[in-house]
Motif scaffolding. Structure first.
Motif, PDB file in Angstrom:
ATOM      1  N   THR A   1       0.868  -1.173   0.000  1.00 28.08           N
ATOM      2  CA  THR A   1       0.000   0.000   0.000  1.00 28.08           C
ATOM      3  C   THR A   1       0.906   1.224   0.000  1.00 28.08           C
ATOM      4  O   THR A   1       2.011   1.176   0.544  1.00 28.08           O
TER       5      THR A   1
ATOM      6  N   ALA B   1       0.879   5.706   0.544  1.00 30.39           N
ATOM      7  CA  ALA B   1       0.083   6.779   1.133  1.00 30.39           C
ATOM      8  C   ALA B   1       0.807   8.111   0.976  1.00 30.39           C
ATOM      9  O   ALA B   1       2.035   8.156   0.864  1.00 30.39           O
TER      10      ALA B   1
ATOM     11  N   PHE C   1      -4.513   6.614   1.727  1.00 26.73           N
ATOM     12  CA  PHE C   1      -3.912   5.329   1.348  1.00 26.73           C
ATOM     13  C   PHE C   1      -4.455   4.870  -0.003  1.00 26.73           C
ATOM     14  O   PHE C   1      -5.654   5.022  -0.256  1.00 26.73           O
TER      15      PHE C   1
ATOM     16  N   GLU D   1       5.713   0.357   8.084  1.00 30.90           N
ATOM     17  CA  GLU D   1       5.505   1.669   7.470  1.00 30.90           C
ATOM     18  C   GLU D   1       6.857   2.363   7.297  1.00 30.90           C
ATOM     19  O   GLU D   1       7.559   2.599   8.271  1.00 30.90           O
TER      20      GLU D   1
END
Length: 180
Positions: free
Chosen positions: A50, A52, A178, A83
């Protein structure tokens, strides 16, 4: 055979009313984002890769923009979410969330800079959680509480808005979008 104007309007009025009701229902669903948004789950959205983009702004005037690359691994019980943050000024940071699923729409979350744990509650397309962050690691006075609300939108993005408080007073806010 000629229909009376009243009969024509009654028949036409039914069709118009049905069309208007359908159009109104469709507009309401599209406007709310619920027509395409499905029930939200952390593992369903964040397992895999993902990205963001986000921003942080504080009441003292500090503003920072950042990007995040996320990698999530789901083992059937726990989502481990790595992250990697990159700030506009070149600073980098890495955080790792661990979300254990404890029930339908409920998770217990921990992270290396979070004091204790957080309870994540998901209802429909929205997740809510609050957690205390140790900003310095040494000084207990440098703790702030984040109050997050994540919403899965109809276009497949998730918007996370967080209010940051210190001693119960708002001091900052964040917004993160996101993308899968």
């Amino acid at each position: 055979m000629t229909r009376t104007i009243g009969a024509y309007l009654r028949g036409g009025a039914t069709k118009v009313a049905m069309t208007a009701a359908f159009a109104l229902a469709l507009a309401l669903m599209l406007g709310s984002g619920h027509a395409f948004a499905r029930d939200f789950s952390l593992e369903g959205y964040f397992a895999g890769k993902t990205t963001a983009v986000g921003s942080f702004s504080a009441i003292n005037g500090v503003k920072r923009k950042f990007t995040v690359d996320l990698r999530g691994r789901w083992n059937g019980r726990t989502l481990t979410l790595l992250e990697d943050f990159r700030y506009e000024d070149g600073e980098r940071d890495r955080k790792t969330w661990r979300f254990e699923k404890i029930g339908k729409g409920k998770y217990r979350g921990t992270r290396e800079d979070v004091v204790g744990d957080t309870l994540v509650t998901i209802t429909g397309d929205t997740a809510r959680f609050s957690y205390l962050v140790d900003l310095d690691g040494k000084d207990k006075g440098s703790r702030a509480r984040f109050h997050d609300t994540m919403k899965l939108r109809g276009d497949g993005t998730v918007i996370n808005r967080a209010l940051v408080t210190k001693f119960g007073l708002p001091v900052a806010k964040t917004r993160v979008e996101f993308h899968r």
